[in-house]
Design an enzyme around this catalytic site. Structure first.
Site, short mmCIF file in Angstrom:
data_model
loop_
_atom_site.label_atom_id
_atom_site.label_comp_id
_atom_site.label_asym_id
_atom_site.label_seq_id
_atom_site.Cartn_x
_atom_site.Cartn_y
_atom_site.Cartn_z
N GLY A 93 9.07 -6.14 15.77
CA GLY A 93 8.59 -6.63 14.47
C GLY A 93 9.07 -5.80 13.31
O GLY A 93 9.93 -4.92 13.46
N GLY A 94 8.48 -6.03 12.15
CA GLY A 94 8.90 -5.40 10.91
C GLY A 94 8.97 -3.88 11.02
O GLY A 94 10.02 -3.27 10.85
N ASP A 134 -4.90 -12.97 5.89
CA ASP A 134 -5.62 -12.60 4.67
C ASP A 134 -6.29 -13.81 4.03
O ASP A 134 -5.67 -14.86 3.83
CB ASP A 134 -4.64 -11.99 3.64
N TYR A 167 -8.97 -7.54 8.64
CA TYR A 167 -7.93 -6.53 8.88
C TYR A 167 -8.49 -5.12 8.63
O TYR A 167 -8.26 -4.19 9.41
CB TYR A 167 -6.77 -6.84 7.95
N THR A 173 -1.79 -10.05 10.13
CA THR A 173 -2.74 -10.29 9.04
C THR A 173 -3.10 -11.78 9.01
O THR A 173 -2.27 -12.62 9.36
CB THR A 173 -2.15 -9.93 7.65
N PRO A 223 -0.38 3.81 7.50
CA PRO A 223 0.63 3.51 6.48
C PRO A 223 0.02 2.72 5.33
O PRO A 223 -0.91 1.93 5.50
CB PRO A 223 1.66 2.65 7.22
N ASN A 253 1.35 -0.53 18.05
CA ASN A 253 1.83 -0.95 16.74
C ASN A 253 1.58 -2.43 16.45
O ASN A 253 1.52 -2.82 15.29
CB ASN A 253 3.35 -0.64 16.68
N TYR A 311 1.58 0.44 1.86
CA TYR A 311 2.39 -0.77 1.75
C TYR A 311 3.86 -0.40 2.01
O TYR A 311 4.48 0.30 1.22
CB TYR A 311 2.18 -1.43 0.38
N1 CAA Z 1 -7.53 -7.02 -6.35
C1 CAA Z 1 -8.31 -7.59 -7.26
N2 CAA Z 1 -8.34 -8.91 -7.48
C2 CAA Z 1 -7.52 -9.66 -6.72
C3 CAA Z 1 -6.69 -9.11 -5.75
C4 CAA Z 1 -6.71 -7.72 -5.59
N3 CAA Z 1 -5.93 -7.10 -4.69
N4 CAA Z 1 -6.01 -10.10 -5.15
C5 CAA Z 1 -6.42 -11.24 -5.73
N5 CAA Z 1 -7.30 -10.98 -6.69
C6 CAA Z 1 -7.96 -11.91 -7.57
C7 CAA Z 1 -6.95 -12.91 -8.14
O1 CAA Z 1 -6.30 -12.34 -9.28
C8 CAA Z 1 -7.84 -14.07 -8.51
O2 CAA Z 1 -8.53 -13.78 -9.69
P1 CAA Z 1 -8.92 -14.96 -10.71
O3 CAA Z 1 -9.78 -15.91 -9.93
O4 CAA Z 1 -9.63 -14.23 -11.80
O5 CAA Z 1 -7.60 -15.53 -11.11
C9 CAA Z 1 -8.90 -14.04 -7.37
O6 CAA Z 1 -8.87 -12.73 -6.83
C10 CAA Z 1 -8.58 -15.02 -6.27
O7 CAA Z 1 -7.27 -14.74 -5.83
P2 CAA Z 1 -6.34 -15.82 -5.26
O8 CAA Z 1 -6.24 -17.01 -6.14
O9 CAA Z 1 -5.07 -15.13 -4.84
O10 CAA Z 1 -7.18 -16.31 -4.01
P3 CAA Z 1 -6.61 -16.88 -2.72
O11 CAA Z 1 -7.78 -17.26 -1.89
O12 CAA Z 1 -5.58 -17.88 -2.98
O13 CAA Z 1 -5.87 -15.61 -2.07
C11 CAA Z 1 -5.65 -13.49 -1.09
C12 CAA Z 1 -6.57 -14.42 -1.84
C13 CAA Z 1 -5.23 -14.13 0.24
C14 CAA Z 1 -6.46 -12.26 -0.80
C15 CAA Z 1 -4.38 -13.19 -1.89
O14 CAA Z 1 -4.76 -12.73 -3.14
C16 CAA Z 1 -3.53 -12.13 -1.21
O15 CAA Z 1 -2.71 -12.43 -0.34
N6 CAA Z 1 -3.70 -10.86 -1.58
C17 CAA Z 1 -3.01 -9.76 -0.97
C18 CAA Z 1 -3.85 -9.18 0.17
C19 CAA Z 1 -3.22 -7.93 0.68
O16 CAA Z 1 -3.08 -6.94 -0.02
N7 CAA Z 1 -2.79 -7.93 1.94
C20 CAA Z 1 -2.11 -6.82 2.50
C21 CAA Z 1 -1.05 -7.34 3.41
S1 CAA Z 1 0.06 -6.06 3.91
C22 CAA Z 1 -0.78 -5.21 5.02
O17 CAA Z 1 -1.88 -5.51 5.40
C23 CAA Z 1 -0.08 -4.03 5.56
C24 CAA Z 1 -0.90 -2.82 5.38
O18 CAA Z 1 -1.46 -2.34 6.37
C25 CAA Z 1 -0.97 -2.18 4.07
#
Ligand code: CAA
Length: 247
Positions: A13-14, A94, A153, A92, A183, A88, A185
């Site tokens: 994977g990644g 999310d 997660y 997600t 880790p 590993n 991002y």
């Molecule tokens: N912090 C604060 N506010 C946030 C936010 C954040 N990180 N992410 C989204 N919001 C807010 C949006 O701005 C939005 O605000 P408004 O309603 O005022 O516009 C509100 O929350 C709703 O957001 P969405 O419209 O995006 O809602 P959604 O249901 O469509 O999606 C979500 C929600 C799936 C969480 C999407 O925002 C997302 O994918 N966020 C990223 C999540 C993330 O960080 N995942 C990490 C993946 S990588 C990983 O996991 C590896 C690792 O180990 C680090």
């Protein structure tokens, strides 16, 4: 001495690909496991061959205890004792808690947390008997601090560190170390799949280094934890997150 044998789950994977290739480069014999639903494993193995790595690879459903038992027995029969396990594999699903489905909760808990039990259980007795072993569990900054959209997660990744600490206590006197890395991002597909506006507006500004991490930086930390020099490091949770979370 024969080179040590390392198993890397999700090794295609990644992050896994870089962990596997860097560990091979550091002199370990590396077995990669991949999800049985991965239909591209042959192409991956061919590509790696072209890059000078010939890996042994096994389809392992890390969610399924019996499959882990069968495949780890097969690996040990065909390749030798497993000295190092890098847990590993992870996914997600999310969504905000309001939208979180039971299926998304279960899938993430099983793949990210149960897998650590399912795999470690197969290798720990051998490590103890031989008086040497390394287990590295890949957690996340989001298991340390929580993340918007990741109740599943963050819970699974936080759980990993509880598992690490308890197991590290039990096996320390047998020279088996168990550690967590967390880790932040990292520039893998898991992170680049985040909506760009969220990444740019909510996530990158939180990273003092001002960039995503590189998979090779994470692999380097894992290689250190697997080394002889790291024999005194156990039960640790080592952050590698560009300064995003300090504690
Ligand atoms: N912090 C604060 N506010 C946030 C936010 C954040 N990180 N992410 C989204 N919001 C807010 C949006 O701005 C939005 O605000 P408004 O309603 O005022 O516009 C509100 O929350 C709703 O957001 P969405 O419209 O995006 O809602 P959604 O249901 O469509 O999606 C979500 C929600 C799936 C969480 C999407 O925002 C997302 O994918 N966020 C990223 C999540 C993330 O960080 N995942 C990490 C993946 S990588 C990983 O996991 C590896 C690792 O180990 C680090």
């Amino acid at each position: 001495m024969q080179q040590r044998l390392a198993v890397v789950t999700g090794g295609m994977g990644g992050l896994g690909e870089t962990i596997s290739t860097k560990m091979a480069g550091a002199g370990y014999r590396v077995v990669v496991t991949y999800s049985p639903s991965n239909t591209k494993y042959r192409a991956w193995l061919e590509e790696m061959k072209g890059r000078g790595h010939s890996f042994s690879a096994y389809p392992v459903d890390v969610v399924n205890y019996d499959d882990c038992a069968r495949k780890c027995a097969q690996i040990q029969g065909e390749c030798g004792p497993i000295d190092i396990l890098v847990n590993n594999a992870g996914i997600t699903r999310d969504m905000t808690f309001k939208k979180m489905t039971k299926a998304a909760w279960d899938e993430v808990m099983r793949t990210n947390l149960d897998s650590c039990f399912n795999m470690t259980k197969q290798v720990m007795d051998g490590m103890i008997e031989r008086g040497w072993g390394r287990v590295v569990n890949v957690s996340s900054v989001n298991g340390q601090k929580g993340a918007f959209g990741q109740t599943n997660y963050s819970a699974a990744k936080a759980g990993i560190h509880g598992f690490t600490k308890a197991l590290a206590l039990e096996v320390a006197r047998k020279n088996v170390t168990v550690n967590t890395i967390s880790p932040g991002y990292i520039g893998t597909q898991m992170v680049t799949a985040i909506p760009k506006e969220i990444l740019d507006s909510k996530i990158l500004p939180q990273i003092p280094l001002g960039r995503l991490g590189k998979p090779a930086e994470v692999a380097g930390l894992i290689i250190y934890l697997c080394s002889e020099e790291a024999a005194f490091v156990t039960g640790a949770n080592i952050s590698i997150n560009g300064g995003q979370h300090m504690y």
